[in-house]
Design a protein around this motif. Sequence first.
Motif, PDB file in Angstrom:
ATOM      1  N   GLN A 290      17.386   5.608 -39.467  1.00 19.84           N
ATOM      2  CA  GLN A 290      16.574   4.503 -38.977  1.00 19.84           C
ATOM      3  C   GLN A 290      15.569   4.999 -37.956  1.00 19.84           C
ATOM      4  OE1 GLN A 290      18.965   1.223 -37.620  1.00 19.84           O
ATOM      5  NE2 GLN A 290      18.901   0.349 -39.663  1.00 19.84           N
ATOM      6  N   PHE A 291      15.944   6.043 -37.219  1.00 21.05           N
ATOM      7  CA  PHE A 291      15.106   6.559 -36.145  1.00 21.05           C
ATOM      8  C   PHE A 291      15.030   8.079 -36.220  1.00 21.05           C
ATOM      9  CE2 PHE A 291      17.191   2.721 -34.535  1.00 21.05           C
ATOM     10  CZ  PHE A 291      16.089   1.939 -34.221  1.00 21.05           C
ATOM     11  N   LEU A 292      13.917   8.614 -35.713  1.00 21.34           N
ATOM     12  CA  LEU A 292      13.748  10.057 -35.570  1.00 21.34           C
ATOM     13  C   LEU A 292      13.306  10.352 -34.143  1.00 21.34           C
ATOM     14  CD1 LEU A 292      11.627  10.855 -38.766  1.00 21.34           C
ATOM     15  CD2 LEU A 292      14.043  11.346 -38.441  1.00 21.34           C
ATOM     16  N   SER A 293      13.667  11.519 -33.655  1.00 21.99           N
ATOM     17  CA  SER A 293      13.144  11.972 -32.368  1.00 21.99           C
ATOM     18  C   SER A 293      11.705  12.439 -32.569  1.00 21.99           C
ATOM     19  CB  SER A 293      13.990  13.129 -31.827  1.00 21.99           C
ATOM     20  OG  SER A 293      13.818  14.270 -32.655  1.00 21.99           O
ATOM     21  N   ILE A 294      11.008  12.691 -31.482  1.00 24.79           N
ATOM     22  CA  ILE A 294       9.648  13.220 -31.589  1.00 24.79           C
ATOM     23  C   ILE A 294       9.669  14.569 -32.307  1.00 24.79           C
ATOM     24  CG2 ILE A 294       7.718  14.160 -30.242  1.00 24.79           C
ATOM     25  CD1 ILE A 294       8.245  11.857 -28.233  1.00 24.79           C
ATOM     26  N   ALA A 295      10.600  15.429 -31.932  1.00 23.82           N
ATOM     27  CA  ALA A 295      10.699  16.750 -32.560  1.00 23.82           C
ATOM     28  C   ALA A 295      11.023  16.630 -34.051  1.00 23.82           C
ATOM     29  CB  ALA A 295      11.754  17.598 -31.858  1.00 23.82           C
ATOM     30  N   ASP A 296      11.950  15.751 -34.423  1.00 26.97           N
ATOM     31  CA  ASP A 296      12.304  15.575 -35.831  1.00 26.97           C
ATOM     32  C   ASP A 296      11.143  14.988 -36.628  1.00 26.97           C
ATOM     33  OD1 ASP A 296      14.832  16.618 -35.440  1.00 26.97           O
ATOM     34  OD2 ASP A 296      15.788  14.656 -35.238  1.00 26.97           O
ATOM     35  N   THR A 297      10.383  14.094 -36.010  1.00 29.50           N
ATOM     36  CA  THR A 297       9.214  13.520 -36.677  1.00 29.50           C
ATOM     37  C   THR A 297       8.177  14.597 -36.937  1.00 29.50           C
ATOM     38  OG1 THR A 297       9.611  11.371 -35.635  1.00 29.50           O
ATOM     39  CG2 THR A 297       7.401  11.763 -36.525  1.00 29.50           C
ATOM     40  N   ALA A 298       7.986  15.482 -35.967  1.00 32.98           N
ATOM     41  CA  ALA A 298       7.036  16.580 -36.135  1.00 32.98           C
ATOM     42  C   ALA A 298       7.443  17.467 -37.307  1.00 32.98           C
ATOM     43  CB  ALA A 298       6.933  17.392 -34.844  1.00 32.98           C
ATOM     44  N   VAL A 299       8.713  17.766 -37.427  1.00 32.80           N
ATOM     45  CA  VAL A 299       9.198  18.596 -38.538  1.00 32.80           C
ATOM     46  C   VAL A 299       9.031  17.845 -39.860  1.00 32.80           C
ATOM     47  CG1 VAL A 299      11.256  19.641 -39.568  1.00 32.80           C
ATOM     48  CG2 VAL A 299      10.803  19.924 -37.127  1.00 32.80           C
ATOM     49  N   TYR A 300       9.417  16.578 -39.899  1.00 29.30           N
ATOM     50  CA  TYR A 300       9.363  15.779 -41.132  1.00 29.30           C
ATOM     51  C   TYR A 300       7.930  15.641 -41.645  1.00 29.30           C
ATOM     52  CZ  TYR A 300      10.090  11.899 -44.358  1.00 29.30           C
ATOM     53  OH  TYR A 300      10.115  11.096 -45.476  1.00 29.30           O
ATOM     54  N   THR A 301       6.971  15.478 -40.745  1.00 31.96           N
ATOM     55  CA  THR A 301       5.580  15.237 -41.142  1.00 31.96           C
ATOM     56  C   THR A 301       4.732  16.500 -41.155  1.00 31.96           C
ATOM     57  OG1 THR A 301       4.915  14.771 -38.858  1.00 31.96           O
ATOM     58  CG2 THR A 301       5.609  12.894 -40.205  1.00 31.96           C
ATOM     59  N   ALA A 302       5.276  17.617 -40.718  1.00 32.78           N
ATOM     60  CA  ALA A 302       4.525  18.878 -40.590  1.00 32.78           C
ATOM     61  C   ALA A 302       3.362  18.720 -39.621  1.00 32.78           C
ATOM     62  CB  ALA A 302       4.056  19.388 -41.947  1.00 32.78           C
ATOM     63  N   GLU A 303       3.556  17.921 -38.580  1.00 36.16           N
ATOM     64  CA  GLU A 303       2.573  17.725 -37.515  1.00 36.16           C
ATOM     65  C   GLU A 303       3.115  18.372 -36.243  1.00 36.16           C
ATOM     66  OE1 GLU A 303       0.977  13.300 -38.778  1.00 36.16           O
ATOM     67  OE2 GLU A 303       2.688  13.436 -37.448  1.00 36.16           O
ATOM     68  N   SER A 304       2.246  18.564 -35.274  1.00 39.31           N
ATOM     69  CA  SER A 304       2.713  19.056 -33.982  1.00 39.31           C
ATOM     70  C   SER A 304       3.320  17.902 -33.190  1.00 39.31           C
ATOM     71  CB  SER A 304       1.554  19.649 -33.189  1.00 39.31           C
ATOM     72  OG  SER A 304       0.641  18.619 -32.809  1.00 39.31           O
ATOM     73  N   GLU A 305       4.122  18.219 -32.197  1.00 36.01           N
ATOM     74  CA  GLU A 305       4.678  17.176 -31.331  1.00 36.01           C
ATOM     75  C   GLU A 305       3.555  16.450 -30.598  1.00 36.01           C
ATOM     76  OE1 GLU A 305       8.072  18.140 -28.911  1.00 36.01           O
ATOM     77  OE2 GLU A 305       8.951  19.364 -30.496  1.00 36.01           O
ATOM     78  N   TRP A 306       2.493  17.168 -30.244  1.00 35.50           N
ATOM     79  CA  TRP A 306       1.360  16.535 -29.577  1.00 35.50           C
ATOM     80  C   TRP A 306       0.750  15.470 -30.487  1.00 35.50           C
ATOM     81  CZ3 TRP A 306      -3.633  15.220 -30.067  1.00 35.50           C
ATOM     82  CH2 TRP A 306      -4.322  14.875 -28.906  1.00 35.50           C
ATOM     83  N   THR A 307       0.590  15.783 -31.773  1.00 36.84           N
ATOM     84  CA  THR A 307       0.019  14.829 -32.728  1.00 36.84           C
ATOM     85  C   THR A 307       0.930  13.617 -32.887  1.00 36.84           C
ATOM     86  OG1 THR A 307      -1.152  16.577 -33.909  1.00 36.84           O
ATOM     87  CG2 THR A 307      -0.756  14.535 -35.123  1.00 36.84           C
ATOM     88  N   VAL A 308       2.231  13.837 -32.934  1.00 35.59           N
ATOM     89  CA  VAL A 308       3.181  12.723 -33.033  1.00 35.59           C
ATOM     90  C   VAL A 308       3.042  11.814 -31.807  1.00 35.59           C
ATOM     91  CG1 VAL A 308       5.638  12.096 -33.059  1.00 35.59           C
ATOM     92  CG2 VAL A 308       4.811  13.971 -34.496  1.00 35.59           C
ATOM     93  N   LYS A 309       2.975  12.410 -30.618  1.00 36.51           N
ATOM     94  CA  LYS A 309       2.822  11.607 -29.397  1.00 36.51           C
ATOM     95  C   LYS A 309       1.494  10.861 -29.395  1.00 36.51           C
ATOM     96  CE  LYS A 309       5.724  14.651 -26.633  1.00 36.51           C
ATOM     97  NZ  LYS A 309       5.748  15.643 -25.543  1.00 36.51           N
ATOM     98  N   ASP A 310       0.439  11.489 -29.899  1.00 38.47           N
ATOM     99  CA  ASP A 310      -0.858  10.829 -29.979  1.00 38.47           C
ATOM    100  C   ASP A 310      -0.795   9.632 -30.930  1.00 38.47           C
ATOM    101  OD1 ASP A 310      -3.751  10.709 -29.395  1.00 38.47           O
ATOM    102  OD2 ASP A 310      -3.937  11.213 -31.531  1.00 38.47           O
ATOM    103  N   LYS A 311      -0.126   9.790 -32.049  1.00 36.42           N
ATOM    104  CA  LYS A 311       0.010   8.684 -32.995  1.00 36.42           C
ATOM    105  C   LYS A 311       0.872   7.558 -32.406  1.00 36.42           C
ATOM    106  CE  LYS A 311      -1.099  11.157 -37.186  1.00 36.42           C
ATOM    107  NZ  LYS A 311      -0.718  11.560 -38.538  1.00 36.42           N
ATOM    108  N   LEU A 312       1.827   7.903 -31.582  1.00 34.58           N
ATOM    109  CA  LEU A 312       2.598   6.868 -30.875  1.00 34.58           C
ATOM    110  C   LEU A 312       1.689   6.096 -29.922  1.00 34.58           C
ATOM    111  CD1 LEU A 312       5.885   8.806 -30.076  1.00 34.58           C
ATOM    112  CD2 LEU A 312       5.697   6.735 -31.475  1.00 34.58           C
ATOM    113  N   ARG A 313       0.854   6.812 -29.159  1.00 36.53           N
ATOM    114  CA  ARG A 313      -0.069   6.168 -28.214  1.00 36.53           C
ATOM    115  C   ARG A 313      -1.045   5.245 -28.931  1.00 36.53           C
ATOM    116  NH1 ARG A 313       0.629  11.047 -25.375  1.00 36.53           N
ATOM    117  NH2 ARG A 313      -0.903  12.196 -26.613  1.00 36.53           N
ATOM    118  N   ARG A 314      -1.491   5.656 -30.117  1.00 42.36           N
ATOM    119  CA  ARG A 314      -2.464   4.867 -30.870  1.00 42.36           C
ATOM    120  C   ARG A 314      -1.819   3.766 -31.708  1.00 42.36           C
ATOM    121  NH1 ARG A 314      -5.222   7.697 -34.667  1.00 42.36           N
ATOM    122  NH2 ARG A 314      -3.855   9.485 -34.652  1.00 42.36           N
ATOM    123  N   GLY A 315      -0.483   3.707 -31.733  1.00 44.43           N
ATOM    124  CA  GLY A 315       0.212   2.661 -32.474  1.00 44.43           C
ATOM    125  C   GLY A 315       0.387   2.939 -33.954  1.00 44.43           C
ATOM    126  N   VAL A 316       0.135   4.177 -34.369  1.00 43.62           N
ATOM    127  CA  VAL A 316       0.320   4.543 -35.774  1.00 43.62           C
ATOM    128  C   VAL A 316       1.807   4.527 -36.110  1.00 43.62           C
ATOM    129  CG1 VAL A 316      -0.010   6.387 -37.478  1.00 43.62           C
ATOM    130  CG2 VAL A 316      -1.806   5.891 -35.806  1.00 43.62           C
TER     131      VAL A 316
END
Length: 69
Positions: free
Chosen positions: A8-34
């Motif tokens: 149901q949930f992923l950590s920031i690090a797990d999301t980065a691995v799952y999406t092949a994005e950097s943790e910075w990009t994941v945090k940016d998408k969180l800030r933008r509401g993606v």
Amino acid sequence: MSNVLEPQFLSIADTAVYTAESEWTVKDKLRRGVYQAKKSGRRTLIIFTSVKDHLASLPDAKFAKSRAA
């Protein structure tokens, strides 16, 4: 029908691995509401369906035709 359980949930690090994005990009998408997330104490729990929905909404990759050798 698949019997695979999805989280149901992923950590920031797990999301980065799952999406092949950097943790910075994941945090940016969180800030933008993606991606949507919940807080549990200090932990940020990213809602897995919001990640899957975003990935499904991305356009197909287009590649130039290869040249004949």
